[in-house]
Design a protein around this motif. Structure first.
Motif, PDB file in Angstrom:
ATOM      1  N   UNK A   1      22.809  36.185  18.895  1.00 44.61           N
ATOM      2  CA  UNK A   1      23.414  34.854  18.970  1.00 44.61           C
ATOM      3  C   UNK A   1      22.713  34.044  20.062  1.00 44.61           C
ATOM      4  N   UNK A   2      22.060  32.923  19.680  1.00 47.43           N
ATOM      5  CA  UNK A   2      21.260  32.180  20.666  1.00 47.43           C
ATOM      6  C   UNK A   2      22.090  31.549  21.783  1.00 47.43           C
ATOM      7  N   UNK A   3      23.405  31.429  21.588  1.00 45.53           N
ATOM      8  CA  UNK A   3      24.232  30.738  22.568  1.00 45.53           C
ATOM      9  C   UNK A   3      24.964  31.703  23.507  1.00 45.53           C
TER      10      UNK A   3
ATOM     11  N   UNK B   1      20.130  35.217  31.220  1.00 39.41           N
ATOM     12  CA  UNK B   1      19.325  34.359  30.352  1.00 39.41           C
ATOM     13  C   UNK B   1      19.849  34.388  28.915  1.00 39.41           C
ATOM     14  N   UNK B   2      19.329  33.458  28.116  1.00 42.09           N
ATOM     15  CA  UNK B   2      19.733  33.345  26.708  1.00 42.09           C
ATOM     16  C   UNK B   2      18.574  33.770  25.806  1.00 42.09           C
ATOM     17  N   UNK B   3      18.884  34.299  24.602  1.00 48.31           N
ATOM     18  CA  UNK B   3      17.821  34.807  23.727  1.00 48.31           C
ATOM     19  C   UNK B   3      16.665  33.836  23.468  1.00 48.31           C
ATOM     20  N   UNK B   4      16.912  32.522  23.236  1.00 46.52           N
ATOM     21  CA  UNK B   4      15.756  31.672  22.924  1.00 46.52           C
ATOM     22  C   UNK B   4      14.717  31.597  24.039  1.00 46.52           C
ATOM     23  N   UNK B   5      15.091  32.018  25.281  1.00 51.91           N
ATOM     24  CA  UNK B   5      14.130  31.952  26.369  1.00 51.91           C
ATOM     25  C   UNK B   5      13.196  33.155  26.378  1.00 51.91           C
ATOM     26  N   UNK B   6      13.433  34.112  25.487  1.00 51.50           N
ATOM     27  CA  UNK B   6      12.646  35.349  25.521  1.00 51.50           C
ATOM     28  C   UNK B   6      11.586  35.364  24.425  1.00 51.50           C
ATOM     29  N   UNK B   7      10.576  36.215  24.615  1.00 55.66           N
ATOM     30  CA  UNK B   7       9.550  36.372  23.580  1.00 55.66           C
ATOM     31  C   UNK B   7      10.075  37.315  22.496  1.00 55.66           C
ATOM     32  N   UNK B   8       9.347  37.374  21.377  1.00 52.52           N
ATOM     33  CA  UNK B   8       9.771  38.214  20.256  1.00 52.52           C
ATOM     34  C   UNK B   8       9.989  39.670  20.651  1.00 52.52           C
TER      35      UNK B   8
END
Lengths: 318, 553
Positions: free
Chosen positions: B370-372, B415-422
């Motif tokens: 969940x990106x949020x 941190x939140x998932x969208x800030x991470x690399x694959x």
């Protein structure tokens, strides 16, 4: 295709049940209205005897559920009873009025739907340009103003000041089609202005939604010109949401026009309904509401079938 | 290969910038590229290397929000594309430079028939009349060995299989006989057996019309088959360029060498424990989606501490088995046992402890997280739910888990998932499954969305965790290289049935079941002659879908 027919059959069945529930709700809602039907019909000067006689004649002395069942029984055979006020059959009273409403709604729809979709395509093509912004502001302004206000503004400018169109839209059967169209132009225009914004914005949004899809990029990389990308590659895939909004707006053109009819003195079903409610004329109210409910049900069904038909996966199974 | 040595495309100092966070950020930093007529250049590199961006720039095209920077020059057949007006560029696209996209299924418009999309460009440029153009399309379909070439064009995209669509798209690119075609990962989304078919078709047709091509891919073995010259890219910079054979036999740069070395990771195969019942046992399972049967009599065992790879192509029922084991899809027949005890078929009937034992890691970490929601909460949720941890104990547990997956807790906690690399996201996915303290984890194509170097890191991590925590894995994949590096046992599935199973060393040695053999021999190898040799051995009619049908039980 067999699927579609079974969907239609199912939805029509559900629609009938919905109509039944609505008829119950309307009946008891009318019952709840304060005041007395006989009093409303005969006026303040009626004597107690007169009132009692009228109640007996109309069957108002019987319990409400019994009256409802009576009405339902005859309605199922196609007899919607007589108006309590005018004593004439309901079908007769509603028939011509509903015809007029349909005429006006069709008039408005024939202008509004193509205009809205054409504008939607244009603003999608010139998105974020001045044209897009202006179209947005204008249509939003027209949707945000109440219909009666819009109607009076149009009358002021197009009828009173310039005399281009008649301000009163009274029509009858003896008129030619052109006469009728001329007489009803202003109410039709008012309704067009009210519904265009919604459909246009939906067309724009669903086209722009698809612009990021790989097949649109592919079309661009094939050298397809921008207008053709929109018309040929996105619009055919954008129909489903647009059709749904169009259906809702068409329903509104039929059921939501009371104010417009009042402003332009147009003999439509909306005015009839308002009169019937003030006079507690239950059979007329009931019949009008059922017509409105059926309109919504049928248009929504049409929208669903339309969305299915525009989906190539459902149209051409593997 | 016949080539005249005139330069077709000459890109000099290509700079491409993208707009993000209110400023222009460089994506490609001054790359030079020279392509001769009839030559095929392979562009390779990880995601973010700028391969596709360069490919599109060769058409004078940038994605929305990108621009070609100052001082760049793109010269196509004597024409400077960076100064050419858009309308002229548009008439170049499709006619002289064509594009073949990664996902043909998404790049064909679902609302139009294939042939109408094919003839669009020729009609637009008035090269051919409609009927002429349709005739030509059918000839191209035949050259690309599509089945029913005279009829297939009149179908809609959803009525045609992925491999066929990819060939139809290549045919579409050929419609105006362009001088240059950009192939952007055309086979990445395909199964190995289908991939061969498409590769050989593309190679033949490019040869036949002497078309120049830029072939973009992250798969070295594929590029070795297709390209005359290979250029390696890293983060928008060129690493090195050489002709294919030199590049393969003698890479110069360390980065290139590391790319070549990726396939070296291999851990020792473990034997089955001699005693005790299997941890998970799938017994004679049948399953169906609605009325469509998907699995037929599937049985296999997974022992404690072992990795069982389930391989097969898309549609073979691999993921459906996972759904049966986790109880998401109750089987119509048969059962799943955990340490010898039958599990209730529906997950709603399972106890918390039974649920805890089997966890999943998904292919797309992007959509599985969940990106949020903060990382700490993503990982903390299962720890709280299954182990009832709260407050400082929960925080300690999350820190411990982040340590396990080799991410610095203090840095990632909030941190939140969208800030991470694959790769980092996939590690979070692993931590989330570990938080439940399972004994068994289903890894559903966990590395297939990742670049090779990153994927290798994930495989090493999974291996380390298995040794430390004595986990059992069911590894669903279509990538046989992954199987080779991490599996103990292999189960091969086709059309919802298990066609062969056994220990890895046995499975990778002949004799094979015919289908296993087809799968194994279809995996591209680094040898540039591999495809040629294979085609000579098998013939063009015994690859891909035709071969699969031949080898069906």
């Amino acid at each position: 295709m067999g699927d579609i027919i079974s969907i239609i059959a199912k939805r029509l069945g559900l629609g009938l049940i919905t109509l039944l529930v609505i008829s119950i709700i309307i009946f008891f809602a009318v019952e709840l209205l304060p005041g007395d039907i006989a009093q409303a019909v005969l006026g303040q000067g009626a004597t107690e005897d007169n009132l009692a006689a009228l109640r007996a004649e109309l069957g108002l002395d019987r319990a409400a559920p019994l009256r409802y069942l009576d009405w339902l029984g005859s309605a199922l055979t196609g007899d919607f009873g007589n108006s309590l006020v005018s004593k004439t059959p309901v079908a007769e009273a509603i028939g011509t009025r509903f015809g007029n409403t349909l005429f006006l709604a069709t008039y408005a729809a024939v202008i509004a739907v193509p205009a809205a979709i054409f504008l939607g395509v244009l603003v999608a093509l010139f998105r974020n340009s001045v044209f897009d912004r202006v179209a947005n502001v204008v249509t939003l302004t027209s949707i945000s103003s109440p219909e009666f206000f819009l109607g009076y503004v149009l009358i002021l400018f197009l009828a009173v000041k310039t005399g281009l169109f008649p301000a009163i839209a009274k029509i009858d059967d003896d008129m030619t089609l052109f006469d009728k169209l001329n007489r009803t132009f202003l109410p039709a225009l008012t309704m067009v202005l009210v519904v265009v914004a919604h459909m246009m914005r939906m067309t724009r949004a669903s086209i722009i939604n698809l612009l990021a899809s790989p097949y649109v990029e592919m079309a661009r990389l094939k050298g397809v010109p921008a207008w053709k990308v929109i018309v040929k590659h996105t619009l055919p895939n954008a129909w489903a949401p647009v059709i749904n909004v169009v259906a809702l707006n068409l329903a509104y053109l039929i059921t939501g026009v009371v104010l417009v009819e009042v402003v332009f003195v147009y003999p439509g079903i909306g005015q009839l309904l308002v009169d019937a409610v003030t006079k507690r004329d239950f059979p007329v109210v009931q019949a009008c509401c059922l017509i409105f409910a059926a309109t919504f049900i049928l248009l929504n069904l049409a929208a669903d079938v339309g969305s299915i038909l525009t989906n190539p996966r459902l149209r051409h199974p593997k | 290969m016949s080539q005249d040595k005139t330069v077709l495309l000459n890109i000099k100092n290509l700079i491409i910038e993208g707009y993000s966070d209110e400023k222009w950020v460089g994506i490609v930093h001054g790359v030079d590229l020279k392509l001769h007529r009839g030559e095929v250049m392979g562009l390779i590199g990880e995601s973010g290397a700028g391969k596709s961006t360069i490919g599109l720039a060769a058409m004078g095209f940038t994605k929305d929000g990108c621009r070609i920077g100052e001082g760049s020059s793109i010269e196509f057949d004597g024409m400077e594309l960076t100064t050419t007006p858009q309308s002229d560029l548009q008439s170049l696209r499709g006619s002289r430079i064509a594009y073949v996209a990664q996902s043909a299924a998404a790049s064909f418009n679902p609302a139009h028939k294939l042939i109408d999309q094919h003839t669009e460009a020729p009609l637009q440029y008035r090269i051919q009349k409609r009927l002429e153009s349709q005739e030509d399309a059918m000839e191209l379909y035949e050259k690309l060995r599509l089945p029913n070439p005279r009829e297939i064009g009149f179908r809609y995209p959803h009525q045609v299989s992925g491999g066929q669509l990819q060939r139809a798209m290549t045919a579409m690119a050929m419609a105006c006989r362009p001088d240059l075609i950009i192939f952007d990962e055309p086979t990445t989304a395909l199964d190995v057996t289908t991939q061969i078919e498409v590769l050989s078709a593309i190679r033949d047709i490019v040869d036949q019309f002497n078309t120049a091509a830029i072939y973009i891919t992250h798969d070295l073995a594929v590029v070795a088959q297709m390209a005359d010259v290979i250029k390696v890219l890293l983060k928008g910079n060129e690493v090195e360029e050489a002709d294919t054979r030199t590049m393969l036999s003698n890479p110069q740069d360390d980065y290139t060498k590391s790319l070549w070395a990726v396939r070296d990771f291999k851990r020792d195969q473990k034997p089955r424990p001699t005693e005790g019942s299997p941890l998970i046992s799938v017994k004679n399972v049948d399953a169906s989606y609605g009325d469509t049967p998907v699995l037929h009599d599937v049985s296999f065992d997974i022992y404690e501490g072992m990795t069982v790879a389930v391989v097969g192509e898309s549609g073979s029922g691999k993921s459906t088995v996972a759904r049966c084991i986790t109880g998401l899809l109750p089987p119509t027949k048969g059962e799943c046992l955990f340490k010898g005890t039958p599990l209730p078929p529906d997950y709603r009937d399972r106890s918390k402890d039974q649920l805890r034992q089997a966890q999943m890691i998904y292919q797309m970490a992007d959509t599985a997280l969940n990106p949020k929601v903060k990382i700490s909460e993503i990982i903390g949720r299962p720890a709280q739910f299954y182990s009832g941890l709260t407050g400082p104990a929960l925080k300690n547990r999350v820190d411990e888990l982040l340590d396990l997956i080799e991410l610095e807790p203090a840095q990632y906690y909030n941190r939140y998932p969208p800030e991470l690399s694959g790769g980092q996201k996939q590690r979070i996915g692993i931590a989330r499954s570990l938080a439940a303290e399972p004994t068994f984890i289903i890894c559903d194509e966990v590395t297939s969305a990742l670049d090779q170097l990153v994927a290798e890191g994930i495989l090493r991590l999974l291996d380390k965790l298995q040794n430390e925590l004595n986990l059992s894995y069911m590894f669903i994949t279509h990538d046989l290289a992954t199987v080779r590096s991490i599996a103990d046992e292999v189960v091969v599935m086709q059309y919802g049935k298990v066609v062969e199973q056994g220990p890895k060393d046995v499975m990778f040695k002949p004799p094979h079941h015919a289908y296993t053999d087809l799968l194994l021999s279809s995996v591209p190898e680094m040898d540039p002659d591999w495809l040629t040799t294979l085609l000579e051995e098998r013939g063009v009619d015994d690859i891909g879908e035709a071969a699969k049908a031949n080898k069906r039980d």
